[in-house]
Design a protein around this motif. Structure first.
Motif, PDB file in Angstrom:
ATOM      1  N   ARG A   1       0.846  -1.213   0.000  1.00 44.44           N
ATOM      2  CA  ARG A   1       0.000   0.000   0.000  1.00 44.44           C
ATOM      3  C   ARG A   1       0.872   1.251   0.000  1.00 44.44           C
ATOM      4  N   ALA A   2       1.916   1.236   0.850  1.00 49.47           N
ATOM      5  CA  ALA A   2       2.801   2.406   0.933  1.00 49.47           C
ATOM      6  C   ALA A   2       3.538   2.625  -0.391  1.00 49.47           C
ATOM      7  N   ASN A   3       3.902   1.523  -1.062  1.00 47.62           N
ATOM      8  CA  ASN A   3       4.569   1.671  -2.369  1.00 47.62           C
ATOM      9  C   ASN A   3       3.662   2.334  -3.404  1.00 47.62           C
ATOM     10  N   TYR A   4       2.386   1.992  -3.369  1.00 51.74           N
ATOM     11  CA  TYR A   4       1.437   2.656  -4.291  1.00 51.74           C
ATOM     12  C   TYR A   4       1.385   4.154  -3.964  1.00 51.74           C
ATOM     13  N   ALA A   5       1.396   4.454  -2.676  1.00 51.09           N
ATOM     14  CA  ALA A   5       1.342   5.864  -2.266  1.00 51.09           C
ATOM     15  C   ALA A   5       2.603   6.618  -2.690  1.00 51.09           C
ATOM     16  N   VAL A   6       3.758   5.935  -2.657  1.00 54.61           N
ATOM     17  CA  VAL A   6       5.002   6.575  -3.127  1.00 54.61           C
ATOM     18  C   VAL A   6       4.842   6.967  -4.604  1.00 54.61           C
ATOM     19  N   LYS A   7       4.236   6.061  -5.374  1.00 54.25           N
ATOM     20  CA  LYS A   7       4.005   6.365  -6.801  1.00 54.25           C
ATOM     21  C   LYS A   7       3.067   7.571  -6.941  1.00 54.25           C
ATOM     22  N   ILE A   8       2.011   7.595  -6.136  1.00 51.39           N
ATOM     23  CA  ILE A   8       1.080   8.724  -6.161  1.00 51.39           C
ATOM     24  C   ILE A   8       1.811  10.003  -5.762  1.00 51.39           C
ATOM     25  N   GLY A   9       2.686   9.880  -4.753  1.00 51.74           N
ATOM     26  CA  GLY A   9       3.455  11.047  -4.292  1.00 51.74           C
ATOM     27  C   GLY A   9       4.314  11.639  -5.396  1.00 51.74           C
ATOM     28  N   LYS A  10       4.928  10.764  -6.217  1.00 52.68           N
ATOM     29  CA  LYS A  10       5.774  11.252  -7.326  1.00 52.68           C
ATOM     30  C   LYS A  10       4.930  12.033  -8.335  1.00 52.68           C
ATOM     31  N   ILE A  11       3.751  11.495  -8.636  1.00 55.61           N
ATOM     32  CA  ILE A  11       2.856  12.180  -9.592  1.00 55.61           C
ATOM     33  C   ILE A  11       2.415  13.531  -9.023  1.00 55.61           C
ATOM     34  N   LYS A  12       2.103  13.543  -7.727  1.00 55.30           N
ATOM     35  CA  LYS A  12       1.690  14.806  -7.094  1.00 55.30           C
ATOM     36  C   LYS A  12       2.806  15.834  -7.174  1.00 55.30           C
TER      37      LYS A  12
ATOM     38  N   ALA B   1     -11.638   2.508  11.624  1.00 55.71           N
ATOM     39  CA  ALA B   1     -11.348   3.846  11.084  1.00 55.71           C
ATOM     40  C   ALA B   1     -10.130   4.449  11.784  1.00 55.71           C
ATOM     41  N   ARG B   2     -10.018   4.253  13.088  1.00 58.04           N
ATOM     42  CA  ARG B   2      -8.842   4.775  13.815  1.00 58.04           C
ATOM     43  C   ARG B   2      -7.560   4.108  13.317  1.00 58.04           C
ATOM     44  N   ILE B   3      -7.629   2.807  13.074  1.00 55.88           N
ATOM     45  CA  ILE B   3      -6.449   2.090  12.567  1.00 55.88           C
ATOM     46  C   ILE B   3      -6.039   2.663  11.207  1.00 55.88           C
ATOM     47  N   PHE B   4      -7.023   2.881  10.349  1.00 52.88           N
ATOM     48  CA  PHE B   4      -6.701   3.399   9.009  1.00 52.88           C
ATOM     49  C   PHE B   4      -6.241   4.851   9.046  1.00 52.88           C
ATOM     50  N   GLN B   5      -6.704   5.578  10.035  1.00 54.94           N
ATOM     51  CA  GLN B   5      -6.232   6.962  10.174  1.00 54.94           C
ATOM     52  C   GLN B   5      -4.719   6.959  10.427  1.00 54.94           C
ATOM     53  N   VAL B   6      -4.266   6.049  11.296  1.00 58.98           N
ATOM     54  CA  VAL B   6      -2.828   5.931  11.576  1.00 58.98           C
ATOM     55  C   VAL B   6      -2.079   5.495  10.304  1.00 58.98           C
ATOM     56  N   ILE B   7      -2.637   4.525   9.596  1.00 55.04           N
ATOM     57  CA  ILE B   7      -1.985   4.050   8.366  1.00 55.04           C
ATOM     58  C   ILE B   7      -1.810   5.211   7.386  1.00 55.04           C
ATOM     59  N   MET B   8      -2.846   6.028   7.222  1.00 57.50           N
ATOM     60  CA  MET B   8      -2.758   7.135   6.261  1.00 57.50           C
ATOM     61  C   MET B   8      -1.782   8.219   6.727  1.00 57.50           C
ATOM     62  N   THR B   9      -1.757   8.467   8.039  1.00 51.92           N
ATOM     63  CA  THR B   9      -0.807   9.459   8.569  1.00 51.92           C
ATOM     64  C   THR B   9       0.628   9.003   8.287  1.00 51.92           C
ATOM     65  N   GLU B  10       0.908   7.728   8.506  1.00 47.99           N
ATOM     66  CA  GLU B  10       2.251   7.203   8.247  1.00 47.99           C
ATOM     67  C   GLU B  10       2.550   7.168   6.749  1.00 47.99           C
ATOM     68  N   THR B  11       1.525   6.871   5.956  1.00 44.41           N
ATOM     69  CA  THR B  11       1.692   6.804   4.503  1.00 44.41           C
ATOM     70  C   THR B  11       2.114   8.159   3.934  1.00 44.41           C
ATOM     71  N   ARG B  12       1.517   9.215   4.479  1.00 47.68           N
ATOM     72  CA  ARG B  12       1.869  10.572   4.014  1.00 47.68           C
ATOM     73  C   ARG B  12       3.349  10.847   4.169  1.00 47.68           C
ATOM     74  N   GLN B  13       3.961  10.290   5.215  1.00 44.92           N
ATOM     75  CA  GLN B  13       5.397  10.534   5.453  1.00 44.92           C
ATOM     76  C   GLN B  13       6.254   9.919   4.341  1.00 44.92           C
ATOM     77  N   VAL B  14       5.883   8.729   3.867  1.00 46.98           N
ATOM     78  CA  VAL B  14       6.707   8.098   2.816  1.00 46.98           C
ATOM     79  C   VAL B  14       6.469   8.725   1.445  1.00 46.98           C
ATOM     80  N   GLU B  15       5.377   9.455   1.323  1.00 47.86           N
ATOM     81  CA  GLU B  15       5.067  10.117   0.042  1.00 47.86           C
ATOM     82  C   GLU B  15       5.915  11.366  -0.178  1.00 47.86           C
ATOM     83  N   ARG B  16       6.459  11.913   0.919  1.00 45.06           N
ATOM     84  CA  ARG B  16       7.121  13.212   0.814  1.00 45.06           C
ATOM     85  C   ARG B  16       8.532  13.093   0.262  1.00 45.06           C
TER      86      ARG B  16
END
Ligand SMILES: C=C(O[C@@H]1C=C(C(=O)O)C=C[C@H]1O)C(=O)O
Length: 87
Positions: A24-35, A72-87
């Motif tokens: 999942r995080a790898n997909y987000a890295v790809k999205i981060g590059k496009i952003k 939802a709380r678990i996924f909130q943490v996942i998304m917060t951490e995911t944002r860090q790898v996107e940067r």
């Protein structure tokens, strides 16, 4: 079945979960590059809201033992951490 049996099941499942979360995080890295190319911000509140609603609905349909709010709380943490790898 004893505690050791169920703990082994948890250990095995965690290994799968780690792989899935990294996928999942790898997909987000790809999205981060496009952003970055498009000059878009990493944080997208409406997309995160959409995910939290979908996750809660899916959790409700699964009927526990984890509640929609807990999931939802678990996924909130996942998304917060995911944002860090996107940067
Ligand atoms: C991965 C994205 O970037 C961020 C991380 C998200 C996520 O982990 O699902 C969702 C929205 C963004 O805040 C995205 O925009 O899809």
């Amino acid at each position: 079945m004893d505690i050791a049996y169920w703990r082994k099941k948890i250990d095995e499942l965690e290994n799968n979960l780690i792989e899935l979360l990294n996928n999942r995080a790898n997909y987000a890295v790809k999205i981060g590059k496009i952003k970055k190319e498009k000059g878009l911000p990493v944080f997208d509140a409406s997309r995160e809201q959409e995910i939290l609603e979908r996750v809660a609905a899916k959790a409700k349909a699964c009927d526990g033992p984890l509640s929609p709010e807990s999931m939802a709380r678990i996924f909130q943490v996942i998304m917060t951490e995911t944002r860090q790898v996107e940067r």
